[in-house]
Design an enzyme around this catalytic site. Structure first.
Site, mmCIF file in Angstrom:
data_model
loop_
_atom_site.group_PDB
_atom_site.id
_atom_site.type_symbol
_atom_site.label_atom_id
_atom_site.label_comp_id
_atom_site.label_asym_id
_atom_site.label_seq_id
_atom_site.Cartn_x
_atom_site.Cartn_y
_atom_site.Cartn_z
ATOM 1 N N GLU A 200 22.655 -11.757 -17.872
ATOM 2 C CA GLU A 200 22.960 -10.829 -18.953
ATOM 3 C C GLU A 200 21.734 -10.444 -19.762
ATOM 4 O O GLU A 200 21.746 -10.438 -20.989
ATOM 5 C CB GLU A 200 24.009 -11.445 -19.888
ATOM 6 N N GLU A 234 29.441 -10.294 -18.185
ATOM 7 C CA GLU A 234 28.032 -10.092 -18.538
ATOM 8 C C GLU A 234 27.881 -9.144 -19.722
ATOM 9 O O GLU A 234 26.987 -9.330 -20.555
ATOM 10 C CB GLU A 234 27.263 -9.560 -17.325
#
Length: 629
Positions: A200, A234
């Site tokens: 992420e 994410e």
């Protein structure tokens, strides 16, 4: 300056040799380090990898894997989540490649082969920095002025649509849910060949190809749901994990459990007809229970400091177990209080680092604001779950004459929709009376399995529950209702349910299931009649060599064989260097075999007994991970 390096903790300590230098509190010093880095080949730090296109031409790229402690492999840094800084990034590369990072490219400052990224980043920890250099191509779009791009290998541009569109929709939903705008000026998603997991990075998210790309011809319902959950997970981190990060890796669950839970929440809001919380119960809740049954896994909050200890936190206690505990609190307090908690947590700790206590404080404030009566503080109650492993076993004993029972969390009504808590334990035993439950009525607590605990009833109540379910015939009836053939335009969850029903029916030997699956296989082999993506796994035998999706399914199917000679040939392919298996495939074959059957396990043991030395050398290949370790 003199220096001391601690190998286990990967700490470098610098000491001034000049006796006149005094690092007094409140003074500022600049440390300049000249260093030279090299692209690694172990998929950690800033690393190089390759892929073959459909014409078998090899292409190269460089990308990053910084979480949790690998940014230090790319450049000297305070590589800890609570240490934030701003970064100005310039990447030099061959003119035939493009470069990506967290910020947009500064068009006026960049030149052919030199990409300069716009201004400095927001203040962020090093594990959220990203570099990516490749020959990838992109599609783009924008929703409410937030630009999006999705990058893949050039030949995969036609299957970028789902990831791009769904990413835009989810980001918009999360912006409204958290009531906080996206911090970076745009979002980029990148699909990387043979990548394990997702990252992420702030403003740029990287995925394995199978985690992001959906092919409408070959992808299954499970692929679609998995991709949706991964994207939502994410993008949730752009707020919980990035906007507010964690003080130490000790508190990894504080971001990862929210990534898991809020992914289901986001997907459920966007596609309500999917009913994904049912999937959460089968995939997250039951798996967490199975792993935590002996109470010997690490608790959610567990102190770590060395890189190896930190890596060990990336396990079920930070994901499935923790997200299931969070879900219990979400249901117990209600959606409104839970959302209010997250908004408060993000605002109170914006652009900072938090631990579990900050989250407990936010939840306590939200509960107080809504005047929720609790037997103890949130901090006291929640730490009973976060700082010890295992889960409670509640024993329910009913008094069938007085309509009473010694029970716990939950109520006795047959309405399973209301899951807010009606009782909290502050003693080892709790008496509850419910006049609506007759002596011949079943009683089920922990409705919809929202509570992270098991329940054991008395014998009579178990018998009443069994009578109420007709368990033995459920699978056959469901299979007969759904069949094995897809119906055009049917609801997505129905397709998903058919997949599970066919799996179970064939597993228990339902004759019609076995016959129909075999017939599909014969039609494919003899007449070239394609099998629907959602039923391929049951009837699959062969695939297209250059189709990654087909190839992955083929390997999984081969591991399910009940023919010993075939299994021996299958596992032996791992050390046959003349075949076309990739490094990742070679080290996954044994897992596919021994997890599929008892015979597969025995074949794998025999194979390793005779070939352990050759198999052990597989760990030397680029980016591979040897199951022996």
């Amino acid at each position: 300056m003199s220096w001391l390096y601690q190998i286990e903790r990967e700490f470098l300590s610098l000491t001034a040799q000049d006796q006149q230098l005094n690092f007094n509190k409140g003074t500022n010093w600049t440390l300049t380090i000249a260093y030279k880095g090299q692209l690694s080949t172990d998929k950690k730090g800033f690393y190089i990898l390759s892929y073959n296109d459909s014409a078998q031409k090899m292409h190269y790229m460089a990308t990053t894997e910084f979480e949790p402690t690998f940014a230090r492999k790319a450049f000297p840094c305070y590589d800890e989540p609570a240490k934030r800084a701003t970064f100005q990034i310039t990447i030099k590369h061959h003119p035939s490649y493009n470069a990506l990072s967290n910020m947009r490219m500064n068009e006026s400052a960049s030149s052919n082969g030199v990409t300069v990224f716009a201004k400095t980043t927001v203040t962020m920890p090093t594990y959220l920095i990203a570099f990516h250099v490749s020959d990838f191509e992109y599609t783009e779009g924008a929703l409410h002025s937030v630009p999006h791009r999705l990058y893949t290998k050039p030949e995969d541009v036609p299957i970028q649509e789902f990831g791009l569109v769904f990413g835009m929709i989810i980001l918009e939903h999360l912006t409204n849910y958290y009531k906080i705008p996206c911090d970076l000026p745009r979002l980029v998603q990148v699909a990387i060949p043979e990548k394990d997991g997702c990252n992420e990075y702030w403003g740029i998210v990287t995925y394995g190809e199978l985690d992001l790309l959906i092919n409408k011809t070959t992808s299954t319902t499970s692929d679609l749901i998995d991709a949706a959950n991964k994207i939502a997970h994410e993008l949730t981190h752009q707020w919980i994990g990035n906007h507010v990060t964690i003080k130490r890796w000790t508190y990894l669950w504080v971001k990862e459990a929210f990534g898991r839970l809020n992914a289901y929440e986001a997907v459920n809001e966007v596609y309500r007809e999917w009913d994904v919380y049912q999937i959460m119960h089968t995939d997250e809740y039951q798996e967490a229970m199975s792993s935590d049954v002996n109470g010997d896994v690490f608790p959610m909050t567990h102190y770590v400091q060395t890189p190896s200890e930190i890596d060990a936190r990336y396990f079920m206690s930070s994901y499935e177990n923790a997200s299931t505990v969070l879900y219990m609190w979400k249901c117990a307090l209600g959606d409104e209080i839970f959302r209010s908690t997250l908004i408060r947590y993000l605002n109170d700790n914006a652009f900072g680092a938090a631990n579990e206590g900050h989250f407990f404080d936010a939840m306590q404030s939200s509960a107080d604001e809504h005047k929720i009566a609790l037997p103890a503080s949130i901090g006291v109650m929640f730490r009973a779950w976060s700082q010890q492993s295992g889960f409670p076993l509640l024993t329910v004993t009913r008094d069938y004459t007085k309509k009473k029972g010694r029970v716990a969390l939950g109520d006795c009504r047959a309405d399973f929709r209301n899951t807010t808590a009606t009782h909290y334990f502050n003693t080892k035993e709790l008496n509850i009376a419910d006049n609506e439950v007759g002596a011949d009525d079943w009683l089920i607590l922990n409705k919809q399995s929202t509570g992270y605990y098991r329940i054991n009833y008395d014998d009579k109540n178990w018998h009443l529950i069994a009578q109420g379910l007709f368990i033995a015939s459920l699978v056959i009836k469901l299979y007969e209702t759904l069949g094995v053939n897809e119906v055009p335009g049917e609801q997505l969850l129905r397709k998903f349910t058919r997949n599970r029903a066919v799996d179970l029916a064939c597993l228990v030997g339902v004759e019609n299931c076995l016959m129909e699956a075999n017939e599909k296989l014969k039609l494919l082999i003899n007449n070239g009649v394609p099998i629907e993506p959602n039923t391929k796994r049951q009837a699959y035998c062969n695939g297209l060599r250059n189709d990654t999706d087909y190839r992955s399914r083929l390997l999984r199917a081969l591991g399910c064989s009940e023919n010993e000679a075939q299994l021996q040939k299958f596992v032996s392919s791992t050390i046959n260097m003349s075949n076309s298996l990739s490094d990742t495939e070679r080290t996954s074959v044994l897992t596919l075999a021994y997890l599929s059957s008892g015979l597969g396990l025995l074949v794998c043991i025999d194979f390793l007994n005779n070939n352990w030395e050759a198999y052990g050398k597989l760990s030397n290949f680029q980016g591979s991970s040897n199951p022996l370790s």
